[in-house]
Design a protein around this motif. Structure first.
Motif, PDB file in Angstrom:
ATOM      1  N   ARG A 178       0.850  -1.182   0.000  1.00 33.19           N
ATOM      2  CA  ARG A 178       0.000   0.000   0.000  1.00 33.19           C
ATOM      3  C   ARG A 178       0.891   1.240   0.000  1.00 33.19           C
ATOM      4  O   ARG A 178       1.961   1.238   0.624  1.00 33.19           O
ATOM      5  CB  ARG A 178      -0.899   0.033   1.233  1.00 33.19           C
ATOM      6  CG  ARG A 178      -1.811  -1.160   1.352  1.00 33.19           C
ATOM      7  CD  ARG A 178      -2.894  -1.125   0.302  1.00 33.19           C
ATOM      8  NE  ARG A 178      -3.765  -2.288   0.365  1.00 33.19           N
ATOM      9  CZ  ARG A 178      -4.764  -2.511  -0.463  1.00 33.19           C
ATOM     10  NH1 ARG A 178      -4.997  -1.650  -1.424  1.00 33.19           N
ATOM     11  NH2 ARG A 178      -5.507  -3.593  -0.342  1.00 33.19           N
ATOM     12  N   VAL A 179       0.471   2.279  -0.686  1.00 33.46           N
ATOM     13  CA  VAL A 179       1.280   3.481  -0.796  1.00 33.46           C
ATOM     14  C   VAL A 179       0.481   4.692  -0.336  1.00 33.46           C
ATOM     15  O   VAL A 179      -0.752   4.663  -0.279  1.00 33.46           O
ATOM     16  CB  VAL A 179       1.769   3.688  -2.247  1.00 33.46           C
ATOM     17  CG1 VAL A 179       2.774   2.615  -2.642  1.00 33.46           C
ATOM     18  CG2 VAL A 179       0.586   3.699  -3.217  1.00 33.46           C
ATOM     19  N   SER A 180       1.190   5.759  -0.007  1.00 38.73           N
ATOM     20  CA  SER A 180       0.529   6.987   0.455  1.00 38.73           C
ATOM     21  C   SER A 180       0.382   8.016  -0.649  1.00 38.73           C
ATOM     22  O   SER A 180      -0.130   9.095  -0.419  1.00 38.73           O
ATOM     23  CB  SER A 180       1.328   7.599   1.617  1.00 38.73           C
ATOM     24  OG  SER A 180       2.657   7.906   1.204  1.00 38.73           O
ATOM     25  N   ASP A 181       0.848   7.666  -1.863  1.00 38.75           N
ATOM     26  CA  ASP A 181       0.711   8.564  -3.003  1.00 38.75           C
ATOM     27  C   ASP A 181       0.808   7.713  -4.268  1.00 38.75           C
ATOM     28  O   ASP A 181       1.593   6.754  -4.318  1.00 38.75           O
ATOM     29  CB  ASP A 181       1.816   9.625  -3.010  1.00 38.75           C
ATOM     30  CG  ASP A 181       1.513  10.764  -3.973  1.00 38.75           C
ATOM     31  OD1 ASP A 181       1.505  10.517  -5.200  1.00 38.75           O
ATOM     32  OD2 ASP A 181       1.268  11.895  -3.509  1.00 38.75           O
ATOM     33  N   VAL A 182       0.007   8.038  -5.271  1.00 40.88           N
ATOM     34  CA  VAL A 182       0.023   7.258  -6.512  1.00 40.88           C
ATOM     35  C   VAL A 182       1.413   7.304  -7.145  1.00 40.88           C
ATOM     36  O   VAL A 182       1.879   6.309  -7.716  1.00 40.88           O
ATOM     37  CB  VAL A 182      -1.033   7.784  -7.507  1.00 40.88           C
ATOM     38  CG1 VAL A 182      -0.970   7.020  -8.822  1.00 40.88           C
ATOM     39  CG2 VAL A 182      -2.425   7.669  -6.914  1.00 40.88           C
TER      40      VAL A 182
END
Length: 942
Positions: free
Chosen positions: A405-409
């Motif tokens: 999971r990431v916090s920015d595309v």
């Protein structure tokens, strides 16, 4: 005031035939016009000019011009003295010949087939005396044509609505006949019958828009009088004035805008019955089209119940397509098993995709697509709060190829590039560091601790976006555009401080860092910038093997999801484009709106789709099968190629706002396919039927642009809002009185949906009036309360209202309640619904998605799922650019279709609507409806 050609003002002329041209017959004896003295002495003409009921006999010595040699016949009448002379019959003269008086005698000027000719040296005295006789003879011969035209026009406007095509045909005929009689006939001594017909011809030639409107209105009023009893009794209640008018108006193309609950089905039934009762159509000449099989069946049953007939064809578009294909091909086509098994179709697509992966180029394209384009990002600068960003990332399920999971595309793109190029990395890696110095601060993203002496020191951890442990290199991505600005939800000053502090930290520690920025990502150059940074630091990349990447995609289910997406592409491509759009045409459609990244996405997705699509079509062809999309596509081809001539003179389409361009194209082709294949009129009726036989079928479409909610399946609302642009000149009617919801619901719903200026402006009037707001916004003052808490509050309030209604009416009744949601998963499951119905026994509670509830109604409606995000309302789900390029052009007005979807939800209820508001993630629609301008009751639930 000039008279108007109107059924109420003008009587039909007497019947005309070849043996009785005039109520005042002309003497049929011939008469002669002598030559002038000059003509007798010096011209080659040697006898007089003869006039009789058949035409003109030219003097002996007359030589016909070359253009007339084929028409001029030899004459041998008793009046002739010297040999045979040439004759022209009255039928050859365009207009009556006239005399022009010159120095050496009068000149006979006559026009044949548009060409003027002259005969000189006619005597003055006879030509003056007999000029009127020539006009009378010509008029006597040509009166049948004039009287027949006038009679046919009058009969047509009395018996039929004056369609645009009928009007055009009449005007063409009138325009052709008009110069033959005007202006000379107005001052000539003609019979009363001819003069009356000429006067009517003059009126017809000068019809204004007002005259045409009056003629149409006269027809409508006459029909409403004649069939008043029918319209009073065809339904359980007498039809309204506008419903009756909509049933009678019969242009070539007709659009009936029927608002929610205004009785559109009643008009469909009543119109069909009116056409039969007025003998304008036979049952087999009427076609009713509905979208789903259930809707078609219900319409068929309604027709049988109300009209007592069972031979009007009621069909779905797919069933109609099968009918056309079977008729042309002589047999019923075989349907693919995938028509009813989407999972099997996706499995087939995945198998073909796996085979394509043996091709190295296709494999690389697929990996590039999944790693760079599979997820559709939103512009970071569009968000207004960090919570919106977090909600978007969660709801879009955005993760890296490794499943992180990431916090920015942008982080996903960086991670995927590093993985594919063989770099080991740690995401959101912790950077250990000591004090930067007394009194120095870093940004608030850092963890601050107080020293033993009470002085501030920065001793803690900071997270870099990526850390490459093998080479001890950090990678940081900053959300900054080309102007150095940050998104509005970030404090620009603090953000710049944080950047400077991190840079200072790296400098002091001697750490190497690659910096990346939002503006690089926005321009599609993020990977290029990352690669340039890696090369600058002399880091060696060892790209991972393609098969290893594919295995990871298989294990994560990513390839199966991609196969499902390609399967969807095939369906949409065929249903919206009928296979005629090439890649370049698709790119031209999105030119000006698509970004460089979108263009790259479309090209790559089309490259993946093309070989699968070709194999799909080949598979159907080899097995002699068709799918749903072929049912419409092949039917269009057959009708447009005149391989199928429609037998229907009246085509009626329900739920027109949901129509796609190919279906509209099929309907238009059927309309324009004339009914010349049906029974031809008797020969004696040919002249009278000439205007009718050339008419296209009448198209009658019922819909409401305010309820257009199916763009995702190819529906194009512009076909409704721009109806006349697609179908040509048309008539538009509006049903504006609803029998469903009260005026307070109607006012709120109308105000909300009318924000979009591209929609058709209309006002819906409610038969039922309410004395207080009928849309309630429920929200909890306690954040920990769930939506279920609000649901029970709404049901309890409905229960109380029902008890009050029961006491007032001394009855025990059960009310229907719809729990509506934007998505099915937001609704109560079967077990919960069962418990709710048991708890509130005086209510019949159902749960439906709003799309499924369209066309239905209940006493009360409860709206849930009113949150923000991908699965909120309005939904912020982002489609593939290729899918968007295949679908109808999206409207410019923000959330236009989502706004109409809420309108549909609000207008399902008769008495009251409850909106369950989520305070933690409030929908923008909720915020808008809570503004003072809306007639919405705000209820705080404790």
């Amino acid at each position: 005031m000039r008279s108007k050609v109107s059924p109420s003002l003008t009587a039909t002329p007497p019947e005309v035939n070849s043996s009785n041209h005039n109520t005042h017959p002309i003497h049929t004896t011939s008469f002669a016009i002598q030559l002038s003295w000059f003509g007798r002495l010096f011209s080659s003409l040697q006898s007089e000019l003869m006039i009789d009921e058949h035409g003109i006999v030219f003097p002996d010595g007359f030589v016909p011009p070359n253009a007339l040699k084929a028409l001029a016949v030899k004459d041998s009448s008793k009046a002739e003295v010297k040999g045979k002379r040439h004759r022209l019959l009255w039928q050859h003269f365009d207009v009556p010949p006239v005399f022009e008086w010159r120095w050496l005698g009068a000149t006979l000027i006559y026009r044949v087939d548009g060409v003027l000719h002259e005969l000189h040296f006619i005597g003055y005295r006879d030509s003056r005396a007999l000029a009127g006789q020539i006009k009378s003879q010509w008029a006597h011969y040509h009166q049948k044509r004039l009287l027949t035209l006038v009679s046919n026009v009058e009969n047509t406007i009395q018996a039929r609505y004056l369609r645009h095509s009928r009007l055009q045909a009449i005007q063409l005929r009138v325009a052709k006949e008009y110069p033959r009689w005007m202006p000379w006939a107005q001052s000539s001594p003609l019979s009363h019958t001819i003069r009356d017909a000429v006067a009517k011809l003059n009126v017809m030639h000068n019809w204004s828009e007002t005259d045409i409107a009056e003629l149409r209105e006269c027809f409508i009023q006459n029909q409403l009088r004649l069939y008043r009893h029918y319209f009073d009794t065809v339904e359980s209640n007498p039809m309204t004035e506008k419903q009756r008018r909509a049933s009678v108006i019969d242009d070539d193309s007709n659009l009936l805008l029927a608002g929610a609950g205004t009785g559109k089905t009643s008009v469909m039934v009543a119109r069909a019955g009116y056409l039969l009762t007025s003998e304008q159509a036979r049952p087999e000449e009427i076609l009713l089209l509905a979208y789903g099989k259930k809707a078609a069946t219900e319409m068929d049953e309604r027709i049988k119940d109300k009209l007592g007939i069972d031979n009007i064809k009621t069909s779905t578009f797919h069933s109609l397509g099968l009918t056309i294909i079977s008729h042309v091909e002589g047999k019923q086509p075989s349907l693919s098993a995938w028509v009813n098994d989407q999972e099997a179709k996706t499995q087939w697509v995945q198998a073909k995709m796996e085979r394509q992966l043996l091709n190295a180029r296709y494999c690389q394209q697929l990996i590039k697509y999944v790693s760079e384009f599979y997820y559709q990002p939103k512009n970071t600068f569009e968000f207004t709060a960090q919570s919106e960003v977090d909600q978007y990332l969660r709801s879009a399920d955005i993760c890296t190829l490794k499943g992180e999971r990431v916090s920015d595309v942008a982080h996903m793109h960086i991670a995927n590039w590093l993985f594919l190029n063989g770099f080991e990395y740690h995401y959101q890696a912790t950077y250990e560091f000591g004090a930067l110095g007394k009194g120095k601060r870093v940004s608030s993203n850092y963890h601050h601790k107080s020293g033993a002496d009470g002085a501030n020191s920065v001793v803690g951890v900071i997270k870099a976006d990526f850390y490459l442990p093998v080479t001890n290199v950090y990678i940081d991505y900053y959300a900054i555009d080309e102007n150095g600005d940050t998104p509005i939800y970030k404090d620009k000053h603090h953000f710049e401080q944080m950047m400077q502090s991190k840079r200072e930290l790296y400098r002091q520690r001697g750490s190497r860092c690659i910096e990346l920025f939002y503006h690089q990502y926005a321009k599609g150059r993020l990977n290029h910038a990352l690669k340039r940074g890696v090369v600058k630091m002399q880091l060696d990349s060892v790209p991972i093997d393609d098969e290893a990447v594919l295995n990871m995609m298989r294990q994560s289910g990513r390839l199966t999801k991609l196969a499902g997406l390609l399967s969807q592409f095939i369906t949409v491509f065929k249903s919206t484009c009928q296979g005629k759009l090439t890649l370049e045409k698709i790119l031209n459609r999105v030119a000006g709106n698509a970004t460089k990244t979108d263009i790259q996405h479309i090209r790559l997705a089309f490259s993946l789709l093309r070989p699968i699509y070709q194999q799909y079509q080949k598979h159907l062809s080899q097995h002699g099968q068709i799918d749903f999309e072929d049912m419409v596509g092949k039917a269009i081809h057959y009708v447009e190629q005149n391989k199928f001539i429609a037998p229907w003179r009246y085509i009626m389409v329900d739920e027109f706002q949901d129509i796609s361009e190919p279906r509209a194209r099929l309907v238009r082709a059927l309309r324009d396919s004339t009914w010349l294949n049906s029974a031809q009129p008797e020969r004696a009726q040919l002249e009278r039927a000439q205007l009718e036989r050339a008419q296209p079928a009448s198209l009658f479409c019922v819909g409401d642009d305010w309820q257009a909610i199916y763009r995702f399946s190819g529906a194009d609302v512009s076909l409704t809002t721009g109806f006349s642009q697609y179908f040509g000149p048309s008539s538009q009617s509006i049903l504006d009185q609803t029998f469903r919801f009260n005026d307070r619901i109607g006012n709120t719903a109308t105000q909300f949906v009318s924000q979009n200026p591209e929609q058709i402006n209309k006002e819906i009037r409610s038969l039922s009036k309410a004395d207080k707001p009928s849309v309630s916004m429920l929200f909890s003052e306690v954040n920990t309360k769930s939506i279920d808490f609000l649901l029970h509050k709404a049901l309890a309030d409905i229960h109380i209202q029902m008890r009050g209604r029961g006491r007032a009416r001394h009855t025990t009744q059960v009310s229907t309640v719809y729990i509506l949601g934007r998505f099915w998963f937001q609704l109560p499951d079967k077990e919960t619904l069962k418990k709710l119905n048991q708890q509130y026994s005086d209510l019949q509670i159902r749960s439906l998605s709003i799309h499924a509830a369209k066309g239905k109604e209940a006493d009360y409606a409860i709206l849930t799922g009113m949150t923000q995000g991908q699965h909120g309302f309005p939904a912020s789900k982002i489609s593939s650019p290729l899918l968007e390029a295949l679908l109808p052009v999206e409207e410019e007005f923000p959330n236009a279709e989502e706004r109409r979807l809420l309108y549909v939800a609000l207008t399902r209820a008769k008495h009251k609507v409850y909106i369950l508001a989520d305070r933690n993630q409030p929908s923008s629609f909720v915020s808008e409806l809570m503004e003072p301008t809306f007639d919405v009751e705000i209820v705080k639930c404790a």
